[in-house]
Design a protein around this motif. Structure first.
Motif, PDB file in Angstrom:
ATOM      1  N   HIS A   1       0.818  -1.218   0.000  1.00 42.34           N
ATOM      2  CA  HIS A   1       0.000   0.000   0.000  1.00 42.34           C
ATOM      3  C   HIS A   1       0.850   1.265   0.000  1.00 42.34           C
ATOM      4  O   HIS A   1       0.437   2.308   0.519  1.00 42.34           O
ATOM      5  CB  HIS A   1      -0.972  -0.034   1.189  1.00 42.34           C
ATOM      6  CG  HIS A   1      -1.734  -1.319   1.268  1.00 42.34           C
ATOM      7  ND1 HIS A   1      -2.505  -1.784   0.221  1.00 42.34           N
ATOM      8  CD2 HIS A   1      -1.816  -2.273   2.222  1.00 42.34           C
ATOM      9  CE1 HIS A   1      -3.032  -2.951   0.542  1.00 42.34           C
ATOM     10  NE2 HIS A   1      -2.624  -3.283   1.758  1.00 42.34           N
ATOM     11  N   GLY A   2       2.046   1.182  -0.568  1.00 45.21           N
ATOM     12  CA  GLY A   2       2.903   2.367  -0.737  1.00 45.21           C
ATOM     13  C   GLY A   2       3.212   3.069   0.569  1.00 45.21           C
ATOM     14  O   GLY A   2       3.374   4.292   0.604  1.00 45.21           O
TER      15      GLY A   2
ATOM     16  N   ARG B   1      -7.575  -0.399   1.206  1.00 37.18           N
ATOM     17  CA  ARG B   1      -7.151  -1.396   0.225  1.00 37.18           C
ATOM     18  C   ARG B   1      -6.961  -2.743   0.908  1.00 37.18           C
ATOM     19  O   ARG B   1      -6.603  -2.804   2.077  1.00 37.18           O
ATOM     20  CB  ARG B   1      -5.808  -1.010  -0.416  1.00 37.18           C
ATOM     21  CG  ARG B   1      -5.819   0.261  -1.248  1.00 37.18           C
ATOM     22  CD  ARG B   1      -4.383   0.674  -1.654  1.00 37.18           C
ATOM     23  NE  ARG B   1      -3.623  -0.456  -2.171  1.00 37.18           N
ATOM     24  CZ  ARG B   1      -3.606  -0.846  -3.447  1.00 37.18           C
ATOM     25  NH1 ARG B   1      -4.278  -0.180  -4.348  1.00 37.18           N
ATOM     26  NH2 ARG B   1      -2.903  -1.893  -3.822  1.00 37.18           N
TER      27      ARG B   1
ATOM     28  N   GLU C   1       0.882  -2.910  -4.519  1.00 39.30           N
ATOM     29  CA  GLU C   1       1.582  -1.899  -5.329  1.00 39.30           C
ATOM     30  C   GLU C   1       3.038  -2.281  -5.557  1.00 39.30           C
ATOM     31  O   GLU C   1       3.592  -2.037  -6.622  1.00 39.30           O
ATOM     32  CB  GLU C   1       1.515  -0.533  -4.641  1.00 39.30           C
ATOM     33  CG  GLU C   1       0.122   0.077  -4.723  1.00 39.30           C
ATOM     34  CD  GLU C   1       0.084   1.487  -4.148  1.00 39.30           C
ATOM     35  OE1 GLU C   1       1.145   2.026  -3.772  1.00 39.30           O
ATOM     36  OE2 GLU C   1      -1.032   2.042  -4.068  1.00 39.30           O
TER      37      GLU C   1
END
Lengths: 303, 303
Positions: free
Chosen positions: A113-114, A247, A274
């Motif tokens: 999730h960055g 997410r 991601e």
């Protein structure tokens, strides 16, 4: 000099570990692999695996091995949420400039999730799940080999061996798994047990593809094992979604093949990660301290 | 001189081993105990456990330790039906005049039925079963830690830990087991997994009494674990009885407590073992060679 600082992210799994080397300005310089990093197989082996992956990444980048002591390392290691392993590993000596340690679940979530909020379910050799929402973390599973789960690669492989042995002793339903595992391991019944005596989780996880093959060929027992594993993942996803993560990702060695077995409404909620876990580990390396998920007591220790 | 010959029977289990020393004319001279004899924990430990039990039996008999090389030993050892362990153990050096090795199941059956035909189910740390009828042997189980069985002490203990962890993660039904195991092991959830990381079969088997306690206090989850274990033993008994053994015995650490959970027609068929396994091992010691049950390839090797 700024250009002399290197950041290394390590994804230390139960079967192998993966390293990613970046420059100070975020360029990918090299990658490397090492052996199992779960300290349940021994602290020395885990540290050697990490060092081997780091050395391989330096070599891949065309950099001299002497730069080891210039590396700022972030590592997410399987099993490290358990105090017995975390304490041992945080006290182990290492050749790096800095080593920030956390568990593999934590870096998978950071990567997927960055670095932001989200939830992740890992089904690889083992099983674990984490949601991070508004700085509050909630962990499910991560209890170790086949404990408190019914969906990991190790669980699926073990369940298949079990079913084959029960069929051999005429205590359970006949199954194609007996034949397929017999071919894989060189014998049935006694010889199957002989081949697997003392086997570790990754050995069982390596048998999971046989279960998918048997199920795809219509074997009822293999189908039941996978349906139960998928139903377990469905329940885990429901627990995670109760906390409204923005997410949800399913990652790990058997993630892709189990998706068609999930409930359609759960499968529809999944988003691709991601970036892989070693990118999450780079986040840690750059921050220098691990922001501890609150439900994992004292996880994330800088040493 | 006849009086200088001594016979020693060893029952080598996964948790501990037991020795019985007899004179040439069949008098009981002494008893002794040693540690785990299952070579899955290491060949050296297994041999040390056997030697320790032998030395203790000599001491108990008031005989000098120097008589070790006068002992004719029969030993039934857990795990020895597996070629990988049997080969290693049969090639190990020992201090005895003679060492006849077989598996623990074999001596349990010899002891339970006075050396004659019969069937035996062992539910201790592990599970195994054997019938010997008209010289034809048939083995069920004995596949190792939790493989192909659902009734051993280790299985019952592991199932309880599993149920407690699932309840902790709200993925399974609430159970009194969580509280009782938490008290026994000093923590729930993460700390339960931490306490048991890398635990061996005997560690889980030691938790089986907690399951009986919870079930007797009305816990539904513990009751289900024991009902499933008992139903498994019922099926095993049916398989053994198909061969018409003259006697059937249920032995091992959890045998007594599981009997009330069995189907009444199965429980009614059980007869007490005539003698414990170490007496069966004395049969071997006196014969000097192990009569191999035919369904256990090459079991029973004299060295």
């Amino acid at each position: 000099m700024k250009e002399d600082i290197y950041f290394l992210g390590i994804d230390g799994g139960g079967s192998h570990c993966r390293a990613r080397l970046e420059s100070a300005d975020g360029r990918l310089l090299g990658r490397g692999f090492g052996g199992p990093a779960n300290p349940c197989y021994g602290l020395d082996l885990a540290m050697r695996s990490i060092e081997k992956a780091a050395a391989a990444a330096l070599a891949d980048a065309g950099l001299p091995p002497g730069l080891m002591d210039r590396l700022r390392v972030g590592a997410g290691v399987a099993g490290l949420h358990l105090p017995r392993y975390r304490d041992a590993m945080c006290n182990a000596s290492h050749p790096f400039e800095q080593l920030v340690l956390t568990d593999d679940l934590h870096i998978a979530c950071l990567g997927a999730h960055g670095g932001g909020d989200g939830a992740v379910i890992i089904v690889g050799t083992g099983f674990s799940a984490l949601s991070v929402v508004d700085g509050v973390a909630h962990t499910i599973g991560a209890h170790g080999f086949m404990m408190g789960e019914a969906c990991s690669g190790a669980h699926i492989g073990f369940a298949a061996v079990n079913a084959a042995l029960l069929a051999y002793d005429r205590l359970g339903q006949e199954t194609l798994l007996a034949e397929l595992l017999g071919r894989e391991l060189g014998g049935e019944g006694l010889m199957l047990a002989n081949a697997l005596a003392g086997a570790t989780a990754d050995r069982y996880a390596a048998l999971a593809p046989v279960v998918f093959e048997a199920a795809e060929r219509g074997d009822a027992v293999a189908g039941r094992i996978l349906r139960e594993a998928a139903a377990f993942i469905d329940r885990v996803a429901q627990r995670l979604l109760e906390r409204d993560p923005p997410r949800l990702s399913l990652v790990g060695g058997i993630a892709e093949r189990i998706v068609p077995w999930l409930a359609p409404d759960i499968a529809a909620r999944l988003l691709p990660a991601e970036a892989p876990a070693e990118v999450g580990a780079i986040h840690l390396a750059r921050e220098g301290i691990a922001p501890a998920p609150t439900s994992i007591p004292e996880t994330g220790i800088s040493s």
